[in-house]
Design a protein around this motif. Sequence first.
Motif, mmCIF file in Angstrom:
data_model
loop_
_atom_site.group_PDB
_atom_site.id
_atom_site.type_symbol
_atom_site.label_atom_id
_atom_site.label_comp_id
_atom_site.label_asym_id
_atom_site.label_seq_id
_atom_site.Cartn_x
_atom_site.Cartn_y
_atom_site.Cartn_z
ATOM 1 N N ALA A 167 0.859 -1.190 0.000
ATOM 2 C CA ALA A 167 0.000 0.000 0.000
ATOM 3 C C ALA A 167 0.888 1.231 0.000
ATOM 4 N N LEU A 168 0.440 2.279 -0.639
ATOM 5 C CA LEU A 168 1.203 3.522 -0.685
ATOM 6 C C LEU A 168 0.384 4.615 -0.004
ATOM 7 N N PRO A 169 0.433 4.660 1.319
ATOM 8 C CA PRO A 169 -0.349 5.647 2.047
ATOM 9 C C PRO A 169 0.249 7.037 1.900
ATOM 10 N N SER A 170 -0.497 8.021 2.352
ATOM 11 C CA SER A 170 -0.002 9.401 2.310
ATOM 12 C C SER A 170 1.171 9.556 3.268
ATOM 13 N N LEU A 171 2.192 10.260 2.819
ATOM 14 C CA LEU A 171 3.342 10.561 3.660
ATOM 15 C C LEU A 171 3.145 11.920 4.316
ATOM 16 N N PRO A 172 3.931 12.257 5.332
ATOM 17 C CA PRO A 172 3.787 13.554 5.974
ATOM 18 C C PRO A 172 4.009 14.703 4.988
ATOM 19 N N PRO A 173 3.466 15.872 5.276
ATOM 20 C CA PRO A 173 3.710 17.031 4.404
ATOM 21 C C PRO A 173 5.203 17.267 4.217
ATOM 22 N N LEU A 194 7.048 10.836 -2.290
ATOM 23 C CA LEU A 194 7.460 9.530 -2.793
ATOM 24 C C LEU A 194 7.727 9.645 -4.289
ATOM 25 N N GLU A 195 8.951 9.339 -4.711
ATOM 26 C CA GLU A 195 9.360 9.543 -6.099
ATOM 27 C C GLU A 195 9.585 8.259 -6.883
ATOM 28 N N ALA A 196 9.954 7.186 -6.224
ATOM 29 C CA ALA A 196 10.232 5.937 -6.944
ATOM 30 C C ALA A 196 10.051 4.767 -5.993
ATOM 31 N N VAL A 197 9.520 3.654 -6.532
ATOM 32 C CA VAL A 197 9.334 2.421 -5.763
ATOM 33 C C VAL A 197 9.751 1.255 -6.643
#
Length: 331
Positions: free
Chosen positions: A7-13, A17-20
Amino acid sequence: MTHAALALPSLPPGVLLEAVSPGLDAAVALAVVVPTFRRPALLLRTLTSLGAQDTKRRFAVIVVENDAEGRAGLEAARPLIEAGTIDGMAVVAEARGNCSAYNAGFAAARRILPRLETALIIDDDEAAEPGWIEAHLSALERFGADVSGGPQVPVFEEPGREALADHPVFRPPYEASGPVQALVSSGNVAIRARVLQRMGEPLFDTRFDFTGGGDADLFSRCARAGFRFAWCHEAAVHEVVPARRTEFSWINARALRNGALSTLVQRGRDGRARTLAKSLALALAAPPRSAWAAWRSRSLLIGLYHLQIAAGRLQGEFGRVGEQYRKPDSN
């Protein structure tokens, strides 16, 4: 390992996320955080050393780009991540500073890897030995520790400077593996996920972004929370030391900064009165200690360190701390 959907949840402000990597598995329980700032060639050296780890454990590498404008490290790492050569991800920490970069890496690890058990840190000017990951994990188990640290062995770019490896600025704080009372550097550590959970976010105090010392502050808070530390001498990394860091001006600034930071960290733990008392005691003890260190090491530069620490602590009493990380080109 049982594969789990990622899952790719929201990260902090301020954390992007640029690459996985295509095969990254949410069941991965081990992460390595690699902050980077304008050192793409050295970052690739770091990533190569991680790819050569002698371990059967699956781990995710989290590259944290801390130059939101230039992104040289991100662009160097992106092809390796997107091709799956490096299993992990790359994020951008928009706020400058080493504490902000560490915080972004741990935030990404905790959110994207829900089964995280242990996170390690290696800086982008370091290369890990093949047994680095296994040595850290073994030390955590053997010594019942929550955080383990390892040596950052200097690799001097300028020939003939190897004698500086004995200077306290470059010398590891311990010489043998085992339980220890404190750690002071985050450049080579392993941290159990329960520490991250207990200490909360942001993990590192961003007031130390440009001075350094956020690691010593964090570990001081961890000690007060009851967490235990270990030193793993086998978990070595090799840190490139550019020529400018062998000049007297840089070593002097680093020693003064170390002294000032020790004042700030102790004040947060013991209060102003006890901190001032220790600063004054160290100032009185510094001249004979420096003379003894100079005689024993046959080095005036090493001998000066106690005087520099004492002077730095007194500067810290007045809130003066050198921001060596503010101007990266001179650091």
